[in-house]
Design an enzyme around this catalytic site. Structure first.
Site, PDB file in Angstrom:
ATOM      1  CE1 TYR A 180      79.096  50.181  89.000  1.00  0.00           C
ATOM      2  CE2 TYR A 180      77.679  51.512  87.698  1.00  0.00           C
ATOM      3  CZ  TYR A 180      78.615  51.153  87.750  1.00  0.00           C
ATOM      4  OH  TYR A 180      79.917  51.202  87.074  1.00  0.00           O
TER       5      TYR A 180
ATOM      6  CB  SER B 261      79.427  55.094  86.483  1.00  0.00           C
ATOM      7  OG  SER B 261      78.626  54.296  85.588  1.00  0.00           O
TER       8      SER B 261
END
Ligand SMILES: NC(=O)c1ccc[n+]([C@@H]2O[C@H](COP(=O)([O-])OP(=O)(O)OC[C@H]3O[C@@H](n4cnc5c(N)ncnc54)[C@H](O)[C@@H]3O)[C@@H](O)[C@H]2O)c1
Length: 271
Positions: free
Chosen positions: A154, A141
């Site tokens: 995350y 990401s």
């Protein structure tokens, strides 16, 4: 891997979002598909949406369960006669400050986002070695290089996926296996809707309102993201940014490593 025709592609997180769009576009390019997800209903819908000529198998797999991932790899090879590409795409996110998250919240994200990718990589590697050319696609990401506040687990797990990818690129240099480290910006999917909200960033918004706001901000559709990822596989890209916002974040992070982070932190956590 220039041509994907007749290649066997194993894909996690195929029930929704980027995974579902990848399944459809890979099928349109003539791939055989082995689709995995924990969501059986969504998996069925994805499989039903593919062209009728697609050779597809579906597998209920929790990527955080090592035994299930290794069993899946074996089942894929038994069903399809081998495997050329593994796309470790399944993921989840949480919202909350590190101070307030408990270890279970942290482990939930880490077990799926990092260990799920590690298991998928190691379980499929021996089979990819047996093909003329193999490809591992691990979805990180922009959070893998830029840590947004309130996304602690995350951020850490996606940084770990990036480190895994960069290590693999060096260790598998000169072998038959290519690695693509994928770093999407905001993509309109169910990622926020499916997140575990320990503490909302904006307490005035319900989870659904926060998801609707994310849908507005996210600049890239799942279909566009999938086509960029497939292009990255075909060009053997080692590092792939997805979306204009990913390119902007990449430049700002390199130019002002701490200053940009401080600015985003002040804006996101104000009040
Ligand atoms: N949407 C974004 O803005 C964005 C940005 C950067 C990276 N990503 C990454 O892209 C990937 C795909 O996410 P998405 O945006 O399509 O989200 P999504 O929520 O629409 O899809 C995620 C899929 O993963 C599956 N999944 C969740 N836990 C699982 C488990 N334990 N085992 C197997 N499958 C599981 C879900 O059922 C779902 O089908 C994720 O790795 C995510 O972190 C998304």
């Amino acid at each position: 891997m220039k041509s994907l025709t007749n290649k066997v592609v194993a894909l996690t997180g195929a029930s929704s979002g980027i995974g579902r769009a990848l399944a459809l576009q890979l099928a349109e390019r003539g791939c055989q598909l082995a689709l995995a997800d924990v969501n059986a209903e969504g998996l069925k819908e994805t499989a039903a949406s593919l062209p009728a000529s697609t050779r597809v198998t579906t597998h209920i797999v929790d990527v955080s369960n090592k035994d299930q991932v290794y069993q899946w790899a074996e089942d894929v090879v038994n069903a399809h006669g081998g495997v050329d590409v593994i796309i470790n795409n399944a993921g989840v996110a949480s919202q909350g400050l590190i101070e307030d998250l408990n270890y279970d919240d942290f482990n939930w994200v880490f077990d799926i986002v990092f260990y799920g990718v590690l298991y998928g990589t190691k379980a499929f590697l021996p089979y990819l070695r047996q093909r003329p050319e193999g490809h591992i696609v691990n979805i990180s990401s922009v959070n893998g290089f830029f840590p947004f506040p309130s996304n602690g687990p995350y951020n850490c797990a996606k940084h770990a996926v990036k480190a895994l990818n960069q290590t693999l690129i060096q260790e598998l240099r000169g072998s038959n296996i290519h690695i693509t480290s994928v770093h999407p910006g905001g993509i309109k999917t169910n990622i926020v809707r499916n997140s575990r909200v320990v503490q909302p960033l904006d307490p005035k918004l319900s989870k659904e309102q926060a998801a609707a706001r994310f849908d507005k901000i996210a600049g890239t559709t799942a279909e566009k993201a999938a086509s960029i990822i497939i292009g990255g596989i075909q060009k053997n890209k080692q590092r792939l940014l997805v979306g204009k916002d990913a390119y902007v974040l990449d430049i700002l992070t390199r130019t002002f490593p701490q200053g940009f982070s401080n600015l985003v932190g002040r804006v996101m956590l104000r009040g």
